[in-house]
Design an enzyme around this catalytic site. Structure first.
Site, PDB file in Angstrom:
ATOM      1  N   PHE A 331       0.804  -1.223   0.000  1.00 42.14           N
ATOM      2  CA  PHE A 331       0.000   0.000   0.000  1.00 42.14           C
ATOM      3  C   PHE A 331       0.841   1.278   0.000  1.00 42.14           C
ATOM      4  O   PHE A 331       0.307   2.363  -0.167  1.00 42.14           O
ATOM      5  CB  PHE A 331      -0.929   0.004   1.221  1.00 42.14           C
ATOM      6  CG  PHE A 331      -1.888  -1.153   1.237  1.00 42.14           C
ATOM      7  CD1 PHE A 331      -2.997  -1.159   0.410  1.00 42.14           C
ATOM      8  CD2 PHE A 331      -1.675  -2.238   2.074  1.00 42.14           C
ATOM      9  CE1 PHE A 331      -3.882  -2.216   0.426  1.00 42.14           C
ATOM     10  CE2 PHE A 331      -2.555  -3.304   2.100  1.00 42.14           C
ATOM     11  CZ  PHE A 331      -3.667  -3.304   1.266  1.00 42.14           C
ATOM     12  N   ASP A 445      -0.106 -17.370   6.546  1.00 41.96           N
ATOM     13  CA  ASP A 445       1.085 -17.001   5.765  1.00 41.96           C
ATOM     14  C   ASP A 445       2.318 -16.973   6.659  1.00 41.96           C
ATOM     15  O   ASP A 445       3.138 -16.061   6.592  1.00 41.96           O
ATOM     16  CB  ASP A 445       0.870 -15.641   5.093  1.00 41.96           C
ATOM     17  CG  ASP A 445       1.913 -15.373   3.999  1.00 41.96           C
ATOM     18  OD1 ASP A 445       2.573 -16.336   3.558  1.00 41.96           O
ATOM     19  OD2 ASP A 445       2.071 -14.216   3.602  1.00 41.96           O
TER      20      ASP A 445
END
Length: 682
Positions: A331, A445
């Site tokens: 981002f 993850d």
């Protein structure tokens, strides 16, 4: 007397410290050398030190140590210590000279409080029990709250939890004449300590406030019971109607008369209680009423802003100083800087920024990570300081981890740590994952790239922007059921059926163990994702890293069990690693070469599947071409000759870098496996 021990190193794990050293160069010509550990607690402001005191425990002992390692436990949190390691023999007492020792300075980390040791009963009635207790002997910080768990004896699957900021509570709504079991634990900023031992108390068989005419008690009790049952039937009938559609009306008045101690709302009731307390009820592991401390998915909030402000503290942008860019996220940029909060000293932080021109979805996804992170409070989970949402750029502010991501850090420091230090890192990661698992959060993850490490070698789980993987993540691949997941770290059932659980996180943890013990090597090397999926499905597993203790490799294989119910839980992993740290000799047995070969994947060599025509071609393929001339000069002019090379041969040839030794030996092992399977003629 002997000279001082050499090369002492430390490994800090919360409030425990493991020390390891090399024997002295000069033993004084005697064989009766042993070691003594002096422990000093030091004031960081005055610089003065004092003896640690009797509360510190030494494993196995403080004096007369024969082996070159020791573990100190029960130290104070956030405290500076100096340990002096002295070698002594039979004539050391006769030496008039100064002591010869090596010293190590460490600072302990956060730690959970010790268990509450004693609980006293107060007023007891037929329906309630009042309790009080003392603060734990070692709070290790400011006690934020206590958690009191209780249940009827022999009914452990149905229990109630009360949270209180005081050291007293009253448990009400109990059965008359029944035994109840109570356990209490304290929470600080470092998380919950362990539960106390079980305390058993019994409610009164009858009310002490009965009528003076004792003969009337049975009649009164029966009458009241019948009345309550009738009222309950009426209330059940009323609640089965459309009370919540049309307002509770006169029915609520009736309920208020029947149950004066309950605050009624449409749909459920909550007992009136002290504002300092929170009360939660569980049955067979499922929540019966709201309030339990478990992970809440921020995506379930209609308004994402509500979620982020519920779980994350808003910080004024003026309190933040951005110093330099240290990386890039999906981002925007990741920076290091400093945070100055009112009444506190300035301290370093990491700052994630949201790039200009973001969409509302990007803002929501960006802040979603803060909404997740803000729910966690554990020394092995990255700590969220707060968010900036009321000005631009939008920021997420976390603690600063000086050594960055674990995989990069290990690659930079290949071969530089002892096995105990590596196990300490793994223990920290497992502890953080145990906490997440207990909270009901599945990471999805877990990989060394998503573990951060600080200057004290404390590892912390990070990257909570998932339950998804970035679209441009090179480690991700599309699955047959849609979506992208990191194939090399993901359990087979999660790849095939999108079945993500704490057990699939355990599989990923096994891969992280392999990454740590191989100093950041890429799992399955250059194999394609599809080849990895096929191989794992057929039962192949990664080989043991070089010089890996057999106990650690066995734990990896346990984590990679195909049946997810057969994999260890994170609390079992933490316990197992603690045992290994306490008993370092158990790490001395290494995996032998034949075991490495038997588990190695055979169909796709990381360096190509064809035979090499020359030694030079092979070394160039693994980027070790600089050694071609040395190999040729020493008689290794054919691949047949190279196949017999040992680690000792490499050292003799002048291949001294650990990373280069590992690369060459791994390549040879892989080619040997292919030879065994008739794949590649050497």
């Amino acid at each position: 007397p002997p000279s001082a021990p050499r090369s002492a190193i430390s490994n800090v794990n919360e409030t425990s410290v493991f020390l390891e050293w090399i024997p002295p160069a000069d033993t004084g010509g005697r064989k009766d050398v042993s070691y003594y550990i002096a422990c000093k607690k030091c004031n960081s402001h005055s610089g003065l030190c004092e003896a640690c005191g009797s509360h510190v425990r030494y494993l196995p002992q403080q004096t007369g140590l024969k082996n070159t390692s020791v573990m100190m436990v029960d130290l104070l949190a956030h405290t500076n210590y100096t340990f002096e390691i002295e070698a002594v023999n039979g004539v050391s007492d006769q030496n008039p000279g100064a002591r010869q020792f090596v010293s190590v300075n460490v600072t302990t980390n956060q730690a959970a409080p010790s268990p509450v040791s004693s609980v006293k009963k107060g007023k007891i009635t037929k329906n309630s029990i009042s309790l009080s207790w003392q603060e734990p002997d070692r709070p290790n910080g400011i006690i934020l709250e206590y958690e009191i768990k209780y249940f009827e004896k022999d009914e452990e699957t149905s229990y109630t939890i009360i949270k209180s900021k005081l050291t007293t509570i009253t448990a009400d709504g109990l059965k008359p004449g029944s035994a109840y079991i109570f356990q209490i634990r304290a929470r600080t900023a470092a998380g919950y300590g362990g539960f106390s031992r079980r305390f058993e108390f019994e409610t009164s068989p009858v009310s002490v406030a009965a009528s003076s005419d004792q003969s009337q008690i049975p009649i009164i009790v029966v009458s009241v019971t019948v009345g309550v049952i009738l009222l309950a039937v009426v209330i059940g009938f009323l609640l089965s109607g459309s009370c919540c559609d049309h307002g509770c009306g006169w029915a609520s008045s009736l309920r208020a008369v029947a149950y004066p101690n309950l605050t009624w709302r449409c749909g459920y009731s909550k007992a009136k209680q002290d504002p300092e307390e929170e009360k939660m009820h569980f049955h067979n592991g499922h929540i019966k009423l709201p309030g339990v401390r478990t992970y809440i998915d921020p995506h379930t909030y209609e308004d994402p802003n509500q979620a982020v402000h519920e779980f994350a503290k808003e910080i004024e942008a003026s309190c933040i100083t951005i110093e330099r860019v240290i990386g890039a996220g999906e981002f925007g940029e990741v920076c290091s800087g400093r945070l100055k909060l009112q009444g506190k000293r300035e301290f370093p932080v990491a700052i994630k920024t949201l790039k200009v021109g973001y969409t509302e979805k990007q803002r929501r996804d960006f802040l979603g990570e803060a909404s997740i992170m803000g729910q966690f409070d554990h020394p092995n989970i990255i700590h969220l300081e707060g968010v900036v949402t009321k000005s631009k750029p939008v920021m997420i502010v976390t603690e600063y981890m000086e050594n960055g991501s674990l995989d990069t850090f290990l690659k930079k420091n290949d071969g530089q740590f002892t096995v105990i230090q590596l196990v300490g890192m793994l223990r920290g990661i497992a502890s953080g994952m145990k906490y997440l698992s207990d909270m009901g959060y599945v990471h999805r993850d877990l990989a060394a790239r998503n573990i951060l490490i600080n200057s004290n070698l404390v590892c912390k789980v990070s990257d909570f922007g998932l339950s998804r993987v970035l679209e441009d993540d090179p480690e991700a691949a599309y699955t047959t059921r849609g979506g992208k997941i990191p194939i090399r770290w993901t359990a087979p059932e999660a790849i095939a059926f999108r079945k993500f659980t704490s057990a699939s996180d355990v599989w990923s943890y096994g891969i992280v163990m392999w990454e740590v013990m191989s100093y950041g090597e890429r799992p399955y090397w250059e194999m394609t994702n599809q080849d990895v999926i096929k191989a794992v499905e057929e039962g192949y597993r990664l080989p043991s890293p070089m010089d890996c203790p057999a106990a650690l490799y066995q734990l990896m294989l346990d984590c990679w069990q195909k049946d997810r119910n057969s994999r260890p839980k994170f609390d079992e992993i933490v316990s197992m690693l603690d045992k290994l740290i306490r008993n370092p000799s158990s790490l001395k047995t290494l995996v032998n070469a034949s075991s490495r070969v038997s588990n190695l994947l055979v169909e796709h060599s990381p360096v190509g599947s064809g035979a090499y025509r020359s030694v030079g071609e092979w070394l160039e393929a693994i980027k070790m071409g600089r050694y071609t001339e040395i190999f040729m000069e020493n008689g290794y002019s054919s691949m047949d000759a190279v196949a017999q090379v040992t680690l000792e041969d490499l050292r003799r040839l002048g291949v001294t870098l650990v990373g280069h030794q590992k690369k060459i030996m791994n390549s040879l092992q892989e080619m040997k496996v292919q030879l065994v399977n008739g794949m590649v003629p050497l």
